[in-house]
Design an enzyme around this catalytic site. Structure first.
Site, PDB file in Angstrom:
ATOM      1  N   LYS A  79      21.195  -5.125  75.235  1.00 39.91           N
ATOM      2  CA  LYS A  79      21.170  -6.367  74.464  1.00 39.91           C
ATOM      3  C   LYS A  79      19.946  -7.229  74.745  1.00 39.91           C
ATOM      4  O   LYS A  79      19.464  -7.947  73.862  1.00 39.91           O
ATOM      5  CB  LYS A  79      22.434  -7.187  74.719  1.00 39.91           C
ATOM      6  N   ASP A 126      27.870 -12.603  68.401  1.00 40.11           N
ATOM      7  CA  ASP A 126      28.993 -12.856  69.305  1.00 40.11           C
ATOM      8  C   ASP A 126      29.511 -14.281  69.156  1.00 40.11           C
ATOM      9  O   ASP A 126      30.719 -14.521  69.213  1.00 40.11           O
ATOM     10  CB  ASP A 126      28.578 -12.605  70.757  1.00 40.11           C
TER      11      ASP A 126
END
Length: 282
Positions: free
Chosen positions: A72, A108
């Site tokens: 990420k 997210d």
């Protein structure tokens, strides 16, 4: 060339390891439900091979994909454009190829908000204080979401306060810091409690957390979803709190990427949730 000759859009999720990922089940459900041509495939990509895989995306083998641990942060160096909020969070979990460019974003925080909106409607109305347990990558996405919803005060409690100092620096004056043993000092005024740590997985629990100090009207959310009802959520339910488990965050964070890759904004349904729960044996 006929319309049927055009290749179907292909998307992916990459991680290392990746076998545990439920993303193929989520996106496969939506492709099936909306009768869309396309594919979504999981690839185990070691860190040393990340650049080679991104080259495949740049060469138009894929329309985009998801990125999970441990890529990420590293994938940000391969993006031509990064959404400003993803830059603040410090992680990218969604890639979209636009022409010759790769755009990176972080969904997210959208998944976190949509999950709470669905599970505890009105949770953010007049929210004065929110407590966030943990100061890792997931906490950064949660903080971005709470700042966006204008929480007046966000208290980050972590075992090592030094790690939380970076959050206060990056997210502004609304963020206060403390150690976990300070929970009782902030709990009575909190309208929201969010666990962003791995505590809860496998039935683990916070030792010595004075949960009884939490105000009765507080909403309790645990982003852990294995088990669905963590010890923290079980304790909250026993005291009559509204609780929201972490599975909805996983489902809702997937929706923006699907819309970008396949041209259809998908719906998170009870059928989808049931399918994932069954697949996980929960």
């Amino acid at each position: 060339m006929t319309s049927s000759s055009f290749p179907s859009p292909a998307a992916f999720v990459i991680g290392h390891p990746i076998a545990h990922s439920k993303s193929p089940l989520i996106h496969g459900y939506w492709l099936e439900r909306y009768c869309l041509a396309g594919s979504y495939t999981a690839f185990d990509v070691a860190p040393a091979d990340l650049g080679d895989f991104i080259a495949r995306l740049r060469a138009a083998e894929f329309v985009g994909g998801n990125v999970t641990i441990p890529h990420k942060e590293a994938v940000m160096a391969h993006c031509d454009r990064i959404d400003p909020l993803a830059g603040t969070i410090g992680a990218v979990n969604t890639l979209v190829r636009r022409g010759e460019e790769i755009h990176g974003s972080n969904t997210d925080y959208l998944g976190f908000l949509a999950n709470l909106d669905a599970g505890a409607p009105g949770w953010d109305k007049n929210l004065k204080t929110a407590i966030v347990l943990g100061a890792g990558g997931a906490a950064r996405a949660v903080l971005a979401a709470l700042v966006a919803r204008k929480a007046e005060k966000i208290v980050v409690l972590n075992r090592t306060p030094d790690r939380a100092k970076a959050l206060a620096r990056d997210f502004g004056a609304s963020v206060d810091l403390g150690a976990l043993e300070h929970f009782a000092d902030f709990a009575p005024e909190a309208g929201l409690l969010v666990n962003t740590t791995s505590v809860g997985m496998g039935g683990t629990r916070f030792d010595g957390l004075p949960f009884d100090a939490l105000g009765q009207g507080a909403v309790v959310n645990d982003i852990v979803y294995t088990p669905l009802v963590t010890p923290l959520l079980a304790a909250a339910r026993a005291r009559g709190h509204v609780t929201v488990d972490g599975l909805g965050m996983l489902l809702h964070q997937a929706a923006p990427g699907f819309a970008a890759w396949f041209g259809k904004a998908p719906e998170v349904t009870e059928e989808l949730r049931a399918r994932i729960v069954a697949a996980m044996g929960l």
